[in-house]
Design a protein around this motif. Structure first.
Motif, PDB file in Angstrom:
ATOM      1  N   ALA A   1       0.831  -1.212   0.000  1.00 53.60           N
ATOM      2  CA  ALA A   1       0.000   0.000   0.000  1.00 53.60           C
ATOM      3  C   ALA A   1       0.863   1.257   0.000  1.00 53.60           C
ATOM      4  O   ALA A   1       0.554   2.244  -0.673  1.00 53.60           O
ATOM      5  CB  ALA A   1      -0.935  -0.006   1.206  1.00 53.60           C
ATOM      6  N   GLN A   2       1.965   1.239   0.745  1.00 54.76           N
ATOM      7  CA  GLN A   2       2.865   2.395   0.783  1.00 54.76           C
ATOM      8  C   GLN A   2       3.567   2.589  -0.561  1.00 54.76           C
ATOM      9  O   GLN A   2       3.721   3.728  -1.027  1.00 54.76           O
ATOM     10  CB  GLN A   2       3.881   2.220   1.914  1.00 54.76           C
ATOM     11  N   TRP A   3       4.019   1.490  -1.163  1.00 57.60           N
ATOM     12  CA  TRP A   3       4.605   1.582  -2.502  1.00 57.60           C
ATOM     13  C   TRP A   3       3.596   2.166  -3.481  1.00 57.60           C
ATOM     14  O   TRP A   3       3.934   3.011  -4.321  1.00 57.60           O
ATOM     15  CB  TRP A   3       5.042   0.189  -2.984  1.00 57.60           C
ATOM     16  N   HIS A   4       2.376   1.718  -3.381  1.00 58.00           N
ATOM     17  CA  HIS A   4       1.325   2.183  -4.282  1.00 58.00           C
ATOM     18  C   HIS A   4       1.112   3.685  -4.121  1.00 58.00           C
ATOM     19  O   HIS A   4       1.037   4.423  -5.110  1.00 58.00           O
ATOM     20  CB  HIS A   4       0.034   1.419  -3.992  1.00 58.00           C
ATOM     21  N   ASP A   5       1.025   4.143  -2.889  1.00 59.62           N
ATOM     22  CA  ASP A   5       0.813   5.566  -2.645  1.00 59.62           C
ATOM     23  C   ASP A   5       1.990   6.406  -3.142  1.00 59.62           C
ATOM     24  O   ASP A   5       1.796   7.485  -3.709  1.00 59.62           O
ATOM     25  CB  ASP A   5       0.597   5.815  -1.147  1.00 59.62           C
ATOM     26  N   CYS A   6       3.210   5.924  -2.920  1.00 64.65           N
ATOM     27  CA  CYS A   6       4.389   6.655  -3.389  1.00 64.65           C
ATOM     28  C   CYS A   6       4.411   6.751  -4.906  1.00 64.65           C
ATOM     29  O   CYS A   6       4.734   7.807  -5.473  1.00 64.65           O
ATOM     30  CB  CYS A   6       5.660   5.975  -2.889  1.00 64.65           C
ATOM     31  N   LEU A   7       4.077   5.652  -5.573  1.00 63.45           N
ATOM     32  CA  LEU A   7       4.057   5.675  -7.040  1.00 63.45           C
ATOM     33  C   LEU A   7       2.967   6.600  -7.568  1.00 63.45           C
ATOM     34  O   LEU A   7       3.156   7.280  -8.584  1.00 63.45           O
ATOM     35  CB  LEU A   7       3.851   4.256  -7.587  1.00 63.45           C
ATOM     36  N   LEU A   8       1.828   6.631  -6.894  1.00 61.51           N
ATOM     37  CA  LEU A   8       0.765   7.549  -7.310  1.00 61.51           C
ATOM     38  C   LEU A   8       1.256   8.988  -7.298  1.00 61.51           C
ATOM     39  O   LEU A   8       1.089   9.735  -8.272  1.00 61.51           O
ATOM     40  CB  LEU A   8      -0.439   7.418  -6.381  1.00 61.51           C
ATOM     41  N   VAL A   9       1.874   9.378  -6.201  1.00 55.57           N
ATOM     42  CA  VAL A   9       2.380  10.744  -6.080  1.00 55.57           C
ATOM     43  C   VAL A   9       3.495  10.982  -7.092  1.00 55.57           C
ATOM     44  O   VAL A   9       3.552  12.030  -7.748  1.00 55.57           O
ATOM     45  CB  VAL A   9       2.884  11.010  -4.649  1.00 55.57           C
ATOM     46  N   GLY A  10       4.371   9.994  -7.241  1.00 50.56           N
ATOM     47  CA  GLY A  10       5.487  10.134  -8.173  1.00 50.56           C
ATOM     48  C   GLY A  10       5.042  10.304  -9.607  1.00 50.56           C
ATOM     49  O   GLY A  10       5.549  11.183 -10.330  1.00 50.56           O
ATOM     50  N   TYR A  11       4.092   9.495 -10.055  1.00 48.34           N
ATOM     51  CA  TYR A  11       3.617   9.601 -11.437  1.00 48.34           C
ATOM     52  C   TYR A  11       2.822  10.885 -11.653  1.00 48.34           C
ATOM     53  O   TYR A  11       2.892  11.479 -12.728  1.00 48.34           O
ATOM     54  CB  TYR A  11       2.777   8.382 -11.805  1.00 48.34           C
ATOM     55  N   ALA A  12       2.074  11.308 -10.651  1.00 46.83           N
ATOM     56  CA  ALA A  12       1.335  12.564 -10.789  1.00 46.83           C
ATOM     57  C   ALA A  12       2.300  13.736 -10.968  1.00 46.83           C
ATOM     58  O   ALA A  12       2.119  14.598 -11.841  1.00 46.83           O
ATOM     59  CB  ALA A  12       0.437  12.787  -9.572  1.00 46.83           C
ATOM     60  N   ALA A  13       3.351  13.777 -10.143  1.00 51.26           N
ATOM     61  CA  ALA A  13       4.345  14.843 -10.260  1.00 51.26           C
ATOM     62  C   ALA A  13       5.122  14.734 -11.565  1.00 51.26           C
ATOM     63  O   ALA A  13       5.380  15.741 -12.244  1.00 51.26           O
ATOM     64  CB  ALA A  13       5.301  14.794  -9.068  1.00 51.26           C
ATOM     65  N   ALA A  14       5.480  13.493 -11.935  1.00 49.89           N
ATOM     66  CA  ALA A  14       6.236  13.293 -13.169  1.00 49.89           C
ATOM     67  C   ALA A  14       5.428  13.683 -14.396  1.00 49.89           C
ATOM     68  O   ALA A  14       6.002  14.102 -15.412  1.00 49.89           O
ATOM     69  CB  ALA A  14       6.673  11.829 -13.271  1.00 49.89           C
ATOM     70  N   SER A  15       4.103  13.578 -14.325  1.00 44.33           N
ATOM     71  CA  SER A  15       3.263  13.967 -15.462  1.00 44.33           C
ATOM     72  C   SER A  15       3.463  15.438 -15.804  1.00 44.33           C
ATOM     73  O   SER A  15       3.544  15.810 -16.978  1.00 44.33           O
ATOM     74  CB  SER A  15       1.792  13.697 -15.150  1.00 44.33           C
ATOM     75  N   VAL A  16       3.535  16.270 -14.765  1.00 43.16           N
ATOM     76  CA  VAL A  16       3.757  17.702 -14.993  1.00 43.16           C
ATOM     77  C   VAL A  16       5.115  17.925 -15.630  1.00 43.16           C
ATOM     78  O   VAL A  16       5.258  18.676 -16.614  1.00 43.16           O
ATOM     79  CB  VAL A  16       3.649  18.486 -13.667  1.00 43.16           C
ATOM     80  N   PHE A  17       6.151  17.264 -15.099  1.00 47.08           N
ATOM     81  CA  PHE A  17       7.502  17.395 -15.636  1.00 47.08           C
ATOM     82  C   PHE A  17       7.569  16.937 -17.088  1.00 47.08           C
ATOM     83  O   PHE A  17       8.141  17.621 -17.946  1.00 47.08           O
ATOM     84  CB  PHE A  17       8.476  16.586 -14.778  1.00 47.08           C
ATOM     85  N   VAL A  18       6.988  15.772 -17.378  1.00 43.69           N
ATOM     86  CA  VAL A  18       7.022  15.222 -18.737  1.00 43.69           C
ATOM     87  C   VAL A  18       6.305  16.156 -19.710  1.00 43.69           C
ATOM     88  O   VAL A  18       6.781  16.413 -20.820  1.00 43.69           O
ATOM     89  CB  VAL A  18       6.395  13.812 -18.761  1.00 43.69           C
ATOM     90  N   PHE A  19       5.147  16.672 -19.303  1.00 41.80           N
ATOM     91  CA  PHE A  19       4.413  17.582 -20.185  1.00 41.80           C
ATOM     92  C   PHE A  19       5.251  18.814 -20.522  1.00 41.80           C
ATOM     93  O   PHE A  19       5.351  19.213 -21.686  1.00 41.80           O
ATOM     94  CB  PHE A  19       3.099  18.011 -19.536  1.00 41.80           C
ATOM     95  N   VAL A  20       5.854  19.426 -19.522  1.00 38.09           N
ATOM     96  CA  VAL A  20       6.660  20.633 -19.750  1.00 38.09           C
ATOM     97  C   VAL A  20       7.844  20.325 -20.652  1.00 38.09           C
ATOM     98  O   VAL A  20       8.146  21.077 -21.592  1.00 38.09           O
ATOM     99  CB  VAL A  20       7.135  21.217 -18.404  1.00 38.09           C
ATOM    100  N   MET A  21       8.514  19.205 -20.408  1.00 41.22           N
ATOM    101  CA  MET A  21       9.680  18.846 -21.218  1.00 41.22           C
ATOM    102  C   MET A  21       9.293  18.592 -22.673  1.00 41.22           C
ATOM    103  O   MET A  21       9.937  19.100 -23.601  1.00 41.22           O
ATOM    104  CB  MET A  21      10.358  17.603 -20.636  1.00 41.22           C
ATOM    105  N   LEU A  22       8.228  17.813 -22.889  1.00 40.15           N
ATOM    106  CA  LEU A  22       7.834  17.470 -24.252  1.00 40.15           C
ATOM    107  C   LEU A  22       7.211  18.648 -24.990  1.00 40.15           C
ATOM    108  O   LEU A  22       7.331  18.760 -26.214  1.00 40.15           O
ATOM    109  CB  LEU A  22       6.861  16.289 -24.235  1.00 40.15           C
ATOM    110  N   GLN A  23       6.561  19.525 -24.262  1.00 42.21           N
ATOM    111  CA  GLN A  23       5.899  20.652 -24.897  1.00 42.21           C
ATOM    112  C   GLN A  23       6.869  21.785 -25.235  1.00 42.21           C
ATOM    113  O   GLN A  23       6.737  22.424 -26.282  1.00 42.21           O
ATOM    114  CB  GLN A  23       4.787  21.185 -23.993  1.00 42.21           C
ATOM    115  N   PHE A  24       7.862  22.004 -24.385  1.00 44.27           N
ATOM    116  CA  PHE A  24       8.686  23.197 -24.542  1.00 44.27           C
ATOM    117  C   PHE A  24      10.167  22.939 -24.840  1.00 44.27           C
ATOM    118  O   PHE A  24      10.863  23.841 -25.312  1.00 44.27           O
ATOM    119  CB  PHE A  24       8.590  24.063 -23.278  1.00 44.27           C
ATOM    120  N   PHE A  25      10.657  21.728 -24.590  1.00 47.43           N
ATOM    121  CA  PHE A  25      12.099  21.545 -24.690  1.00 47.43           C
ATOM    122  C   PHE A  25      12.539  20.449 -25.662  1.00 47.43           C
ATOM    123  O   PHE A  25      13.540  20.614 -26.355  1.00 47.43           O
ATOM    124  CB  PHE A  25      12.685  21.258 -23.302  1.00 47.43           C
TER     125      PHE A  25
END
Length: 261
Positions: free
Chosen positions: A4-28
């Motif tokens: 359950a803890q791994w699951h929660d950490c991955l949820l937060v990690g992928y949510a944050a990474a989504s923002v990073f990936v979008f910015v990188m692919l859109q602008f850089f």
């Protein structure tokens, strides 16, 4: 850490990474495959591997990996989770092992190694998030037999099917543009291609929006964010590419959402 803890950490990690990936692919940077490969080739993308092999490698975790994780759960043979499993596999088994052999690929085409390597890892994580909520008691949502008649499941499944149809038809139309032996590009015509440049991406976004509703889960929502972060910049880049390459490209077409974007 517990599952359950791994699951929660991955949820937060992928949510944050989504923002990073979008910015990188859109602008850089644009992902160096398909139409955009020539623009982005650099040593750090790695050596080229055959495109069909690359596609199978990066998508297989979403089919085989998801199934292995799912069937490791104690509730894997409950009715509602099995139906959701079949929905997931309807897309990803085809995407992993059928689509690579029907898509239009130029002879000798390759994909930089970094693309399937990154996709393999990220797809395995997404599969863990979504498979465990179905059958693992440690993180499982409430999918009793009554879930299959719940309005949330029915609405989500309907959206999933609509997106599935759009995605498959768009892929077939793209594949038909290039005859055997041809290497050039053409303007797609007809159906949703008169409205948007990338109905295949539009359909895939609908698929996973439907999944998020049908599962009514944080894992599903995070996957929608991850999908949008990857596909929206790709669609916008493809739309610009068409307009730059073809002076007669229809000016009224949008990139990925009819009449909006």
């Amino acid at each position: 850490m517990s599952v359950a803890q791994w699951h929660d950490c991955l949820l937060v990690g992928y949510a944050a990474a989504s923002v990073f990936v979008f910015v990188m692919l859109q602008f850089f940077v644009k992902a160096a495959y398909g139409k955009h490969k020539a623009d982005q080739l650099a040593w750090w993308w790695g050596p080229g591997v055959p495109t069909r092999v690359s596609w199978i490698v990066m998508e297989a975790p979403s089919s085989i990996g998801f199934a292995l994780i799912y069937f490791a759960g104690a509730r894997a043979f409950d009715a509602a989770p099995l139906v959701l499993l079949l929905m997931w596999q309807a897309h990803y088994f085809q995407r992993s092992f059928i689509y690579p052999f029907i898509r239009s690929v130029r002879p000798g085409d390759t994909t930089p190694l970094l693309i399937p390597a990154m996709a393999f890892v990220t797809n395995l994580g997404i599969s863990f998030l979504n498979a465990t909520i179905l059958s693992w008691t440690e993180v499982r949502a409430d999918y009793g037999a009554g879930w299959l008649t719940d309005p949330r499941f029915l609405a989500g499944a309907a959206l999933f099917v609509a997106g599935y149809h759009i995605n498959r038809k768009a892929d077939r139309m793209l594949a038909a543009l290039r005859k055997p032996g041809e290497t050039g590009y053409r303007i797609p015509r007809g159906w949703l291609y008169e409205k948007i440049s990338c109905p295949n991406y539009f359909g895939e976004c609908l698929i996973w929006a439907g999944w998020a509703i049908a599962t009514w889960s944080s894992a599903g929502v995070v996957f929608v964010l991850w999908t949008l972060a990857n596909l929206l910049p790709r669609a916008l880049s493809t739309h610009r590419w068409y307009r730059e390459k073809f002076p007669d490209y229809p000016s009224a077409r949008r990139a990925v959402i009819p009449g909006v974007l």
